[in-house]
Design a protein around this motif. Structure first.
Motif, PDB file in Angstrom:
ATOM      1  N   GLY A 469       0.823  -1.204   0.000  1.00  0.00           N
ATOM      2  CA  GLY A 469       0.000   0.000   0.000  1.00  0.00           C
ATOM      3  C   GLY A 469       0.849   1.241   0.000  1.00  0.00           C
ATOM      4  N   GLY A 470       0.367   2.275  -0.691  1.00  0.00           N
ATOM      5  CA  GLY A 470       1.121   3.521  -0.729  1.00  0.00           C
ATOM      6  C   GLY A 470       2.469   3.398  -1.387  1.00  0.00           C
ATOM      7  N   GLY A 471       2.623   2.401  -2.248  1.00  0.00           N
ATOM      8  CA  GLY A 471       3.899   2.214  -2.942  1.00  0.00           C
ATOM      9  C   GLY A 471       4.906   1.393  -2.173  1.00  0.00           C
ATOM     10  N   ASP A 472       4.588   0.993  -0.950  1.00  0.00           N
ATOM     11  CA  ASP A 472       5.499   0.202  -0.135  1.00  0.00           C
ATOM     12  C   ASP A 472       5.032  -1.247  -0.070  1.00  0.00           C
ATOM     13  OD1 ASP A 472       7.095   2.411   0.487  1.00  0.00           O
ATOM     14  OD2 ASP A 472       5.787   2.964   2.169  1.00  0.00           O
ATOM     15  N   VAL A 473       6.019  -2.146   0.016  1.00  0.00           N
ATOM     16  CA  VAL A 473       5.743  -3.570   0.198  1.00  0.00           C
ATOM     17  C   VAL A 473       6.566  -4.043   1.388  1.00  0.00           C
ATOM     18  CG1 VAL A 473       5.856  -5.879  -0.815  1.00  0.00           C
ATOM     19  CG2 VAL A 473       5.352  -3.906  -2.269  1.00  0.00           C
ATOM     20  N   THR A 474       5.891  -4.594   2.386  1.00  0.00           N
ATOM     21  CA  THR A 474       6.585  -5.108   3.572  1.00  0.00           C
ATOM     22  C   THR A 474       6.067  -6.502   3.876  1.00  0.00           C
ATOM     23  OG1 THR A 474       4.954  -4.126   5.067  1.00  0.00           O
ATOM     24  CG2 THR A 474       6.901  -2.802   4.536  1.00  0.00           C
ATOM     25  N   SER A 475       6.802  -7.212   4.718  1.00  0.00           N
ATOM     26  CA  SER A 475       6.362  -8.560   5.094  1.00  0.00           C
ATOM     27  C   SER A 475       6.883  -8.916   6.471  1.00  0.00           C
ATOM     28  CB  SER A 475       6.842  -9.594   4.074  1.00  0.00           C
ATOM     29  OG  SER A 475       8.257  -9.722   4.129  1.00  0.00           O
ATOM     30  N   ASP A 476       6.195  -9.855   7.096  1.00  0.00           N
ATOM     31  CA  ASP A 476       6.611 -10.428   8.375  1.00  0.00           C
ATOM     32  C   ASP A 476       6.685 -11.937   8.212  1.00  0.00           C
ATOM     33  OD1 ASP A 476       6.699  -8.018   9.930  1.00  0.00           O
ATOM     34  OD2 ASP A 476       4.495  -8.019   9.901  1.00  0.00           O
ATOM     35  N   ALA A 477       7.781 -12.528   8.716  1.00  0.00           N
ATOM     36  CA  ALA A 477       7.923 -13.980   8.691  1.00  0.00           C
ATOM     37  C   ALA A 477       7.280 -14.558   9.936  1.00  0.00           C
ATOM     38  CB  ALA A 477       9.393 -14.367   8.621  1.00  0.00           C
ATOM     39  N   VAL A 478       6.389 -15.532   9.749  1.00  0.00           N
ATOM     40  CA  VAL A 478       5.678 -16.132  10.874  1.00  0.00           C
ATOM     41  C   VAL A 478       5.676 -17.645  10.709  1.00  0.00           C
ATOM     42  CG1 VAL A 478       4.216 -14.106  11.206  1.00  0.00           C
ATOM     43  CG2 VAL A 478       3.433 -15.953   9.704  1.00  0.00           C
ATOM     44  N   GLY A 479       5.463 -18.338  11.828  1.00  0.00           N
ATOM     45  CA  GLY A 479       5.374 -19.788  11.800  1.00  0.00           C
ATOM     46  C   GLY A 479       4.058 -20.256  11.200  1.00  0.00           C
ATOM     47  N   MET A 480       3.936 -21.574  11.048  1.00  0.00           N
ATOM     48  CA  MET A 480       2.764 -22.135  10.376  1.00  0.00           C
ATOM     49  C   MET A 480       1.473 -21.848  11.129  1.00  0.00           C
ATOM     50  SD  MET A 480       4.287 -25.783   9.058  1.00  0.00           S
ATOM     51  CE  MET A 480       5.560 -25.829   7.795  1.00  0.00           C
ATOM     52  N   ASP A 481       1.458 -22.100  12.415  1.00  0.00           N
ATOM     53  CA  ASP A 481       0.240 -21.858  13.192  1.00  0.00           C
ATOM     54  C   ASP A 481      -0.104 -20.379  13.245  1.00  0.00           C
ATOM     55  OD1 ASP A 481      -0.290 -24.513  13.727  1.00  0.00           O
ATOM     56  OD2 ASP A 481       0.777 -24.530  15.651  1.00  0.00           O
ATOM     57  N   SER A 482       0.912 -19.547  13.344  1.00  0.00           N
ATOM     58  CA  SER A 482       0.657 -18.103  13.394  1.00  0.00           C
ATOM     59  C   SER A 482       0.031 -17.606  12.100  1.00  0.00           C
ATOM     60  CB  SER A 482       1.966 -17.348  13.657  1.00  0.00           C
ATOM     61  OG  SER A 482       2.490 -17.675  14.928  1.00  0.00           O
ATOM     62  N   ALA A 483       0.476 -18.153  10.960  1.00  0.00           N
ATOM     63  CA  ALA A 483      -0.102 -17.751   9.673  1.00  0.00           C
ATOM     64  C   ALA A 483      -1.566 -18.160   9.585  1.00  0.00           C
ATOM     65  CB  ALA A 483       0.691 -18.377   8.534  1.00  0.00           C
ATOM     66  N   ASP A 484      -1.880 -19.378  10.031  1.00  0.00           N
ATOM     67  CA  ASP A 484      -3.269 -19.834  10.014  1.00  0.00           C
ATOM     68  C   ASP A 484      -4.136 -18.982  10.938  1.00  0.00           C
ATOM     69  OD1 ASP A 484      -2.713 -21.804   8.204  1.00  0.00           O
ATOM     70  OD2 ASP A 484      -2.721 -23.450   9.647  1.00  0.00           O
ATOM     71  N   GLN A 485      -3.596 -18.681  12.103  1.00  0.00           N
ATOM     72  CA  GLN A 485      -4.348 -17.879  13.070  1.00  0.00           C
ATOM     73  C   GLN A 485      -4.627 -16.482  12.513  1.00  0.00           C
ATOM     74  OE1 GLN A 485      -2.478 -17.648  16.898  1.00  0.00           O
ATOM     75  NE2 GLN A 485      -3.949 -16.160  17.715  1.00  0.00           N
ATOM     76  N   PHE A 486      -3.644 -15.896  11.838  1.00  0.00           N
ATOM     77  CA  PHE A 486      -3.817 -14.565  11.255  1.00  0.00           C
ATOM     78  C   PHE A 486      -4.967 -14.558  10.254  1.00  0.00           C
ATOM     79  CE2 PHE A 486      -2.814 -11.769   7.638  1.00  0.00           C
ATOM     80  CZ  PHE A 486      -2.887 -10.535   8.264  1.00  0.00           C
ATOM     81  N   LEU A 487      -5.001 -15.545   9.373  1.00  0.00           N
ATOM     82  CA  LEU A 487      -6.061 -15.600   8.368  1.00  0.00           C
ATOM     83  C   LEU A 487      -7.422 -15.862   9.006  1.00  0.00           C
ATOM     84  CD1 LEU A 487      -4.320 -17.561   5.451  1.00  0.00           C
ATOM     85  CD2 LEU A 487      -4.712 -15.101   5.650  1.00  0.00           C
ATOM     86  N   ALA A 488      -7.434 -16.718  10.030  1.00  0.00           N
ATOM     87  CA  ALA A 488      -8.701 -17.006  10.711  1.00  0.00           C
ATOM     88  C   ALA A 488      -9.259 -15.751  11.363  1.00  0.00           C
ATOM     89  CB  ALA A 488      -8.490 -18.105  11.748  1.00  0.00           C
ATOM     90  N   GLU A 489      -8.382 -14.951  11.945  1.00  0.00           N
ATOM     91  CA  GLU A 489      -8.831 -13.715  12.595  1.00  0.00           C
ATOM     92  C   GLU A 489      -9.415 -12.731  11.576  1.00  0.00           C
ATOM     93  OE1 GLU A 489      -5.300 -12.412  14.509  1.00  0.00           O
ATOM     94  OE2 GLU A 489      -5.539 -13.722  16.261  1.00  0.00           O
TER      95      GLU A 489
END
Length: 561
Positions: A469-489
């Motif tokens: 967004g706004g011309g910027d691209v960022t990312s965070d590395a997360v574990g498998m369960d954390s990624a699933d939890q993020f999407l569920a939320e």
């Protein structure tokens, strides 16, 4: 009638002149040129010391030197055409050659002794600088390399063979010339006499490209007879050494354990909870600390003992991640490499670890040859002490060839592909950490240089959550369960993306665009299936603690399926 006589005489004279002129043109057209080529120019020789090199049937642009009656090749010529293991240390004025069990040293510019062709010791300079270029005596190169050479003078040239197969020969049936090009007007390179033999390189309608005494040119086909094919006699003066390696009878299942403090060694049992099938663990214990070859250590004998009780081999990892370290300075110095290697072997013995894992990243291209020499030299005490040597490598994309994967595959026990970071924290666009195409290409490219039984492909236990967004691209590395939890939320369900062989999700929130390519049971299984198809040595993973227990069921099927 008398008036016609002068006209008749004039016509006759004109015809005579035309006939003579035409005859001279015909003679000139069909006569053989006797002009000789300037051989110094033909071989592009700039001094009396320079010697042309004909390798197989090709005139090289590289030149050798003859100095004090000794023939020398430049180190670049040796590396490119003969043997890449000769190593130059300008700072310490050394030429090294590394075998499976020794490092042979020559002082550059110093008189050394070497057996000549008659088996007698001859003393001369084996390696010397001429200008800024290192030259190595041809006979010294032959001590470690199978090749043949024959020398000729006036002008100086060498015929060199590094391969031996079939060649076509022919005999000169009448005295003639070898010419620069196919044509009777072409300059003469060499006079050849009846009965002499030439090597046939290419046949044309009326001319044949041939080689004689290191000169390559053309002879009229009608001057050749007795065409025949012969098998050249291979030179086997040097017996290639056998690099013995350590390998498991079963597949390697290795994972890195990120250990950042001495106290963290106590949590081995915690990260191993729920882990099944793992047979090798690589704790991140060592890190280069300065430019002298010293390193920090948080190695633990208790950790090793506990790992051994769990049936694990321990491959201690050393990295070059410190901002205080210039890897070039460390690796380009023979004495600093030796200091580093001695320290690693002592550390391995002190804590009882089974292997050393080299994780030197972001090396510059100029550091490449020194890194490869470091791996060669480290392999010697590892081999002698039964210590497994593994080397971490990027997926072979872009300009990473200078890491020397082929040589790693010869001297080290395992070459590990870090099969991830296709898109990483600094990427300018969002994308998968390890799409199936990226993983397979990495294995395929590595197999071009390294045997399958030495390749381990490492998979990621982490996922990146991308935000744009706004011309910027960022990312965070997360574990498998954390990624699933993020999407569920977020109330988002991923869908299977066949192109990457990953579950994929995207959504917008607060003006930002989110994308996630999941690493999970399905994506890991797809990668393991590819690895099985190429029959490589095993799997690695970064890092313990980011996976969920069910992943080990998938890996177990790979190991025993």
């Amino acid at each position: 009638m008398k008036k016609l006589i002068p006209a008749f005489v004039a016509i006759v004279l004109i015809l005579l002149v035309l006939t003579v002129s035409l005859g001279m043109k015909l003679i000139d057209k069909y006569s053989y040129s006797k002009e000789k080529a300037d051989l110094e120019e033909y071989f592009n020789l700039q001094s009396d010391e320079e010697v042309a090199i004909v390798l197989q049937d090709e005139l090289l642009t590289d030149k050798a030197l003859v100095l004090d009656g000794v023939y020398y090749f430049s180190i670049d010529t040796v590396h490119q055409y003969m043997n890449e293991r000769f190593y130059e240390d300008r700072g310490e004025n050394l030429l090294l050659y590394t075998t499976p069990d020794d490092i042979i040293r020559v002082n550059i510019g110093g008189t050394e002794f070497i057996q000549d062709g008659s088996g007698q010791d001859a003393g001369y300079v084996l390696a010397r600088y001429e200008g800024d270029t290192l030259y190595i005596a041809a006979d010294y190169v032959k001590k470690f390399t199978n090749f043949s050479y024959e020398t000729f003078r006036d002008p100086g040239r060498m015929q060199v063979y590094t391969q031996w197969g079939e060649q076509t020969l022919a005999e000169i049936d009448k005295d003639t010339q070898i010419r620069y090009q196919g044509g009777i007007k072409s300059e003469i390179l060499k006079e050849v006499t009846q009965g002499s033999q030439v090597v046939v390189l290419e046949e044309m309608d009326t001319w044949v490209k041939v080689k004689s005494d290191g000169m390559i040119g053309y002879v009229e086909k009608k001057r050749l007879d007795d065409f025949r094919t012969e098998t050249m006699t291979a030179v086997t003066d040097y017996e290639e050494p056998v690099y013995t390696n350590i390998s498991r009878n079963d597949k390697v299942c290795m994972a890195w354990h990120q250990v950042t403090t001495q106290a963290a060694n106590a949590y081995l049992s915690d990260v191993m909870a729920g882990v099944e099938g793992l047979n090798t663990i690589s704790p991140t214990w060592f890190s280069l600390s300065d430019n002298e070859g010293n390193f920090t250590s948080i190695a633990s004998t208790d950790y090793v003992a506990q790992a051994h009780q769990m049936g694990l081999e321990v491959w201690g990892l050393i990295d070059n991640f410190s901002n205080e370290v210039d890897s070039y300075q460390v690796l380009s110095s023979t004495s600093k490499r030796a200091h580093l290697i001695d320290g690693l072997i002592q550390a391995a013995a002190a804590c009882g670890m089974d292997g050393i894992n080299i994780d030197f990243e972001q090396l510059s291209e100029e550091t490449g040859e020194h890194f490869v020499q470091f791996i060669r030299e480290l392999s010697i005490p590892c081999r002698a002490n039964g210590i497994v040597l593994s080397v971490d490598n990027y997926v072979p994309v872009g300009n990473t060839g200078y890491y020397g994967r082929a040589e790693q595959g010869r001297v080290a026990d395992y070459v590990i592909i870090m099969g991830y970071d296709e898109h990483w924290s600094g990427s300018k666009e969002a994308g998968s950490v390890a799409s199936i195409g990226f993983v397979e290409k990495g294995i395929q490219k590595t197999l071009e240089e390294v045997p399958a039984e030495k390749i381990i492909n490492a998979v990621p236990f982490y996922t990146r959550v991308w935000k744009s967004g706004g011309g910027d691209v960022t990312s965070d590395a997360v574990g498998m369960d954390s990624a699933d939890q993020f999407l569920a939320e977020q109330g988002v369900s991923p869908v299977w993306d066949a192109s990457t062989c990953q579950n994929y999700a995207e959504f917008e929130k607060d003006g930002m665009f989110y994308q996630v390519w999941l690493e999970d049971e399905q994506s890991i299984e797809a990668k393991l299936n590819i690895m099985s198809s190429y029959q490589i040595a095993g799997v690695g993973a970064w890092k313990l603690g980011l996976e969920r227990p069910s992943i080990w069921n998938v890996i177990d099927l790979y190991l025993h399926g």
